[in-house]
Design a protein around this motif. Structure first.
Motif, PDB file in Angstrom:
ATOM      1  N   GLU A 213       7.688   8.851  -7.980  1.00  0.00           N
ATOM      2  CA  GLU A 213       7.256   9.642  -8.894  1.00  0.00           C
ATOM      3  C   GLU A 213       5.861   9.574  -8.992  1.00  0.00           C
ATOM      4  O   GLU A 213       4.970  10.343  -9.222  1.00  0.00           O
ATOM      5  CB  GLU A 213       8.183   9.547 -10.151  1.00  0.00           C
ATOM      6  N   GLU A 214       5.416   8.137  -9.081  1.00  0.00           N
ATOM      7  CA  GLU A 214       4.346   7.742  -9.492  1.00  0.00           C
ATOM      8  C   GLU A 214       3.164   8.276  -8.299  1.00  0.00           C
ATOM      9  O   GLU A 214       2.083   8.907  -8.424  1.00  0.00           O
ATOM     10  CB  GLU A 214       4.067   6.259  -9.615  1.00  0.00           C
ATOM     11  N   CYS A 215       3.851   8.142  -7.244  1.00  0.00           N
ATOM     12  CA  CYS A 215       3.185   8.522  -5.829  1.00  0.00           C
ATOM     13  C   CYS A 215       2.879  10.138  -5.952  1.00  0.00           C
ATOM     14  O   CYS A 215       1.758  10.746  -5.442  1.00  0.00           O
ATOM     15  CB  CYS A 215       3.723   8.090  -4.734  1.00  0.00           C
ATOM     16  N   ARG A 216       3.938  10.724  -6.219  1.00  0.00           N
ATOM     17  CA  ARG A 216       3.851  12.107  -6.264  1.00  0.00           C
ATOM     18  C   ARG A 216       2.718  12.796  -7.326  1.00  0.00           C
ATOM     19  O   ARG A 216       2.033  13.676  -6.907  1.00  0.00           O
ATOM     20  CB  ARG A 216       5.240  12.792  -6.735  1.00  0.00           C
ATOM     21  N   ASN A 217       2.549  11.917  -8.375  1.00  0.00           N
ATOM     22  CA  ASN A 217       1.706  12.545  -9.445  1.00  0.00           C
ATOM     23  C   ASN A 217       0.245  12.043  -8.798  1.00  0.00           C
ATOM     24  O   ASN A 217      -0.719  13.029  -9.095  1.00  0.00           O
ATOM     25  CB  ASN A 217       1.703  11.698 -10.706  1.00  0.00           C
ATOM     26  N   PHE A 218       0.062  10.876  -8.133  1.00  0.00           N
ATOM     27  CA  PHE A 218      -1.131  10.717  -7.601  1.00  0.00           C
ATOM     28  C   PHE A 218      -1.402  11.876  -6.415  1.00  0.00           C
ATOM     29  O   PHE A 218      -2.569  12.236  -6.405  1.00  0.00           O
ATOM     30  CB  PHE A 218      -1.205   9.209  -6.833  1.00  0.00           C
TER      31      PHE A 218
ATOM     32  N   GLN B 201      -0.557   2.626  -2.390  1.00  0.00           N
ATOM     33  CA  GLN B 201      -0.675   1.416  -1.549  1.00  0.00           C
ATOM     34  C   GLN B 201       0.486   0.682  -1.458  1.00  0.00           C
ATOM     35  O   GLN B 201       1.136   0.180  -0.438  1.00  0.00           O
ATOM     36  CB  GLN B 201      -1.912   0.463  -1.677  1.00  0.00           C
ATOM     37  N   GLY B 202       1.114   0.308  -2.542  1.00  0.00           N
ATOM     38  CA  GLY B 202       2.085  -0.618  -2.630  1.00  0.00           C
ATOM     39  C   GLY B 202       3.381   0.333  -2.182  1.00  0.00           C
ATOM     40  O   GLY B 202       4.326  -0.486  -1.702  1.00  0.00           O
ATOM     41  N   LEU B 203       3.724   1.419  -2.330  1.00  0.00           N
ATOM     42  CA  LEU B 203       4.557   2.115  -1.925  1.00  0.00           C
ATOM     43  C   LEU B 203       4.787   2.203  -0.349  1.00  0.00           C
ATOM     44  O   LEU B 203       5.701   1.953   0.102  1.00  0.00           O
ATOM     45  CB  LEU B 203       4.860   3.713  -2.487  1.00  0.00           C
ATOM     46  N   LEU B 204       3.443   2.397   0.238  1.00  0.00           N
ATOM     47  CA  LEU B 204       3.355   2.437   1.674  1.00  0.00           C
ATOM     48  C   LEU B 204       3.746   1.059   2.320  1.00  0.00           C
ATOM     49  O   LEU B 204       4.364   1.023   3.372  1.00  0.00           O
ATOM     50  CB  LEU B 204       2.104   2.813   1.966  1.00  0.00           C
ATOM     51  N   GLU B 205       3.086  -0.013   1.727  1.00  0.00           N
ATOM     52  CA  GLU B 205       3.560  -1.298   2.246  1.00  0.00           C
ATOM     53  C   GLU B 205       4.881  -1.588   2.323  1.00  0.00           C
ATOM     54  O   GLU B 205       5.566  -2.221   2.954  1.00  0.00           O
ATOM     55  CB  GLU B 205       2.861  -2.325   1.313  1.00  0.00           C
ATOM     56  N   LEU B 206       5.741  -1.049   1.046  1.00  0.00           N
ATOM     57  CA  LEU B 206       7.119  -1.368   1.135  1.00  0.00           C
ATOM     58  C   LEU B 206       7.750  -0.495   2.017  1.00  0.00           C
ATOM     59  O   LEU B 206       8.721  -1.008   2.745  1.00  0.00           O
ATOM     60  CB  LEU B 206       7.551  -0.605  -0.470  1.00  0.00           C
ATOM     61  N   LEU B 207       7.407   0.739   2.268  1.00  0.00           N
ATOM     62  CA  LEU B 207       7.879   1.520   3.320  1.00  0.00           C
ATOM     63  C   LEU B 207       7.638   1.212   4.843  1.00  0.00           C
ATOM     64  O   LEU B 207       8.697   1.054   5.567  1.00  0.00           O
ATOM     65  CB  LEU B 207       7.450   3.057   3.564  1.00  0.00           C
TER      66      LEU B 207
ATOM     67  N   ARG C   1      -3.814   1.715  -5.981  1.00  0.00           N
ATOM     68  CA  ARG C   1      -3.030   0.581  -6.062  1.00  0.00           C
ATOM     69  C   ARG C   1      -1.571   1.100  -5.996  1.00  0.00           C
ATOM     70  O   ARG C   1      -0.743   0.571  -5.031  1.00  0.00           O
ATOM     71  CB  ARG C   1      -2.915  -0.319  -7.100  1.00  0.00           C
ATOM     72  N   PRO C   2      -0.881   1.967  -6.438  1.00  0.00           N
ATOM     73  CA  PRO C   2       0.599   2.592  -6.845  1.00  0.00           C
ATOM     74  C   PRO C   2       1.115   3.030  -5.282  1.00  0.00           C
ATOM     75  O   PRO C   2       1.869   2.642  -4.782  1.00  0.00           O
ATOM     76  CB  PRO C   2       0.777   3.352  -7.618  1.00  0.00           C
TER      77      PRO C   2
END
Length: 547
Positions: free
Chosen positions: A508-513, A534-540, A531-532
């Motif tokens: 959801e944070e990435c969607r807002n971004f 980038q963090g989601l991408l690293e997790l994926l 940062r948020p």
């Protein structure tokens, strides 16, 4: 003492070795067999880079040359260096020796500088946003010098908190909401207007970038209070300064408005544009940056309101930094000495008033000396490319690509900056990166959903009227993934051993971004804002590394 940022690879692949071995290290693997210590000048390094990367264009070669030259020659023992870490923390060290070439090291680990790490666990949240912005360049090697960066880095290396910029505006910091801004403007006399940076101005509304919706909200609130900014807060960089005035106040005894008195150069017609700005039609101020922009006038341009935030030449930081130059009457030897010392291809030639009289370059010097071996600066000076800070940047990209630069002048026609092709490369690289990052996140979500979740369950996420139009996850909106993966059966199908609630919150944070990106603000995305996502991408990438 100077402060630098030296990154440890695009994905931090060299940071562990850097911390454990006490070194700064840069890549450029194809240069691994060449000891750059023997490259005494920029031209030497440029030749080596061009030979190692023959398929790259002149601007990329120039950009890489500049970074390597800094790493080999400009960084000095005793300088401080910042290493951003993948853990979202920052390490700070002190350079202890000269450049070294380690022939026996692994590929990509041969070009190093010894460093003593002073601290390795500074949380980025403890660094103030202006310094984080300065550290946000996509370059591997670059200096941070604005806002007292070196002194602030030194303080943090000693375990102290970031002291903030030395010229911090205490008054601006006290304006924590629009009501306080209005009261401060109201309290002041027209002869002492409130001035502050666009960055501090936006912070009053709790925002960091000029999105159209935010800009419209601020304009409406200013209009309702009878206020106007000069120059417009929609143009210039975030560090440009503006004045906030009671534009709707009655004229003084001479018949002049506060805006006219401030600019000192307005004709009577400009007063009508103030009326337009505060009325139904609206208008915009001419672009400017720094204190010089306060004298800019408001043109009677009713159509300008449709261009809420224009991308001007002055939006680039380098357009607002006075370049090194020579003056009319200087010797050609002075020019060539500066060009060699700084690694410049050209220098502006200014008159005593700071206005451009031409440009001297290696090419122009060569041509002049071919005709006359004793040619001086005047003979070697040729016409330069000169843009106004308020010009549309896109109109100048072709000229910058062709000539390699453009000189920038302010509203008084005085030189105030210089934009090179390398500046464009960095600027647009900074702007493209968030879109590339979000695109990879979407691609990875689509692929894993298509692979793990049956089409009928994907279709069940959308309204029935649209279900027949969904043929794969590619037909889903970004926001639909949250609803799809909320379903326990769908989440279980992914087989991920992570916390569902935290993942959906990050989604959801990435969607807002992503939605913010689509509003195309002229202000760059900072590392903190990135940062948020980038963090989601690293997790994926960790969850599904094969795609």
């Amino acid at each position: 003492m100077r402060a630098w940022v030296v990154r440890a690879g695009e994905n931090g692949e060299r940071e562990r070795a850097a911390l454990e071995e006490g070194v700064l290290v840069v890549g450029w693997d194809r240069l691994a067999m060449g000891d750059l210590a023997d490259a005494a000048t920029r031209d030497d390094i440029k030749a080596a880079v061009a030979a190692a990367y023959p398929d790259e264009g002149p601007y990329t070669i120039g950009n890489w040359t500049g970074q390597l030259y800094r790493f080999v020659h400009e960084i000095q023992p005793g300088d401080l260096v910042v290493l951003p870490l993948k853990s979202l923390r920052v390490a700070i060290g002190r350079v202890t020796g000269a450049y070294e070439f380690r022939a026996g090291a692994l590929e990509g680990m041969r070009h190093v500088r010894p460093v003593e790490w002073l601290v390795t666990d500074i949380d980025r949240q403890d660094i103030q946003s202006d310094l984080l912005d300065s550290m946000g360049s996509l370059l591997t090697v670059f200096e941070i010098s604005r806002f007292g960066a070196a002194e602030r880095v030194a303080a943090m290396a000693e375990g102290k908190p970031d002291p903030g910029r030395p010229d911090a505006d205490e008054l601006a910091a006290s304006l924590t909401e629009p009501a306080k801004l209005y009261e401060e403007v109201r309290r002041r006399s027209p002869e002492e207007p409130l001035t502050l940076s666009i960055r501090d101005f936006l912070a009053i509304w709790g925002v960091q970038r000029r999105y159209p919706a935010t800009t419209e909200q601020i304009k409406n609130e200013l209009q309702a209070r009878g206020l106007v900014t000069v120059p417009s807060f929609t143009e210039g960089t975030l560090d440009s300064r503006i004045a906030v005035l009671a534009g709707g106040a009655e004229p003084d005894k001479s018949g002049a408005s506060a805006v006219t008195r401030l600019s000192g150069s307005l004709v009577l017609e400009a007063a009508h544009s103030i009326v337009a700005l505060l009325g139904d039609t609206g208008g915009r101020t001419s672009s400017g940056s720094g204190s010089a922009g306060l004298g800019a006038h408001l043109p009677p341009d009713e159509e300008a309101e449709t261009q809420a935030v224009a991308y001007r030449v002055s939006n680039l930081d380098s357009a607002n930094r006075m370049p090194e130059c020579v003056r009319v009457g200087d010797s050609l030897g002075t020019a060539t000495t500066l060009m060699v010392l700084r690694g410049y291809s050209q220098l502006p030639v200014l008159d005593e008033d700071g206005r451009l009289r031409g440009v001297v370059s290696w090419e122009s010097i060569g041509r002049a000396r071919m005709a006359d071996a004793n040619a001086g600066l005047q003979t070697a000076t040729v016409r330069g490319q000169e843009a106004d800070g308020s010009d549309d940047l896109l109109d100048w990209i072709g000229a910058i690509q062709q000539f390699g630069y453009v000189i920038v002048r302010d509203h008084d026609h005085k030189v105030c900056g210089l934009i090179t092709a390398s500046d464009l490369t960095v600027q647009f690289g900074t702007r493209v990166r968030p879109f590339v990052l979000v695109e990879e996140i979407e691609q990875r979500l689509r692929r894993v959903v298509d692979r793990c979740i049956p089409l009928e369950r994907i279709r069940a996420t959308v309204p029935r009227g649209r279900a027949a139009q969904v043929h794969s996850a590619a037909n889903l909106t970004f926001g639909a993934y949250k609803h799809l993966l909320k379903v326990p059966e769908n989440w279980a199908a992914l087989g991920w051993g992570i916390d569902q609630e935290h993942f959906l919150a990050a989604l959801e944070e990435c969607r807002n971004f992503r939605n913010g990106l689509m509003h195309f603000s002229p202000d760059p995305v900072t590392e903190e804002q990135l940062r948020p996502a980038q963090g989601l991408l690293e997790l994926l990438r960790s969850l599904d590394p094969q795609i």
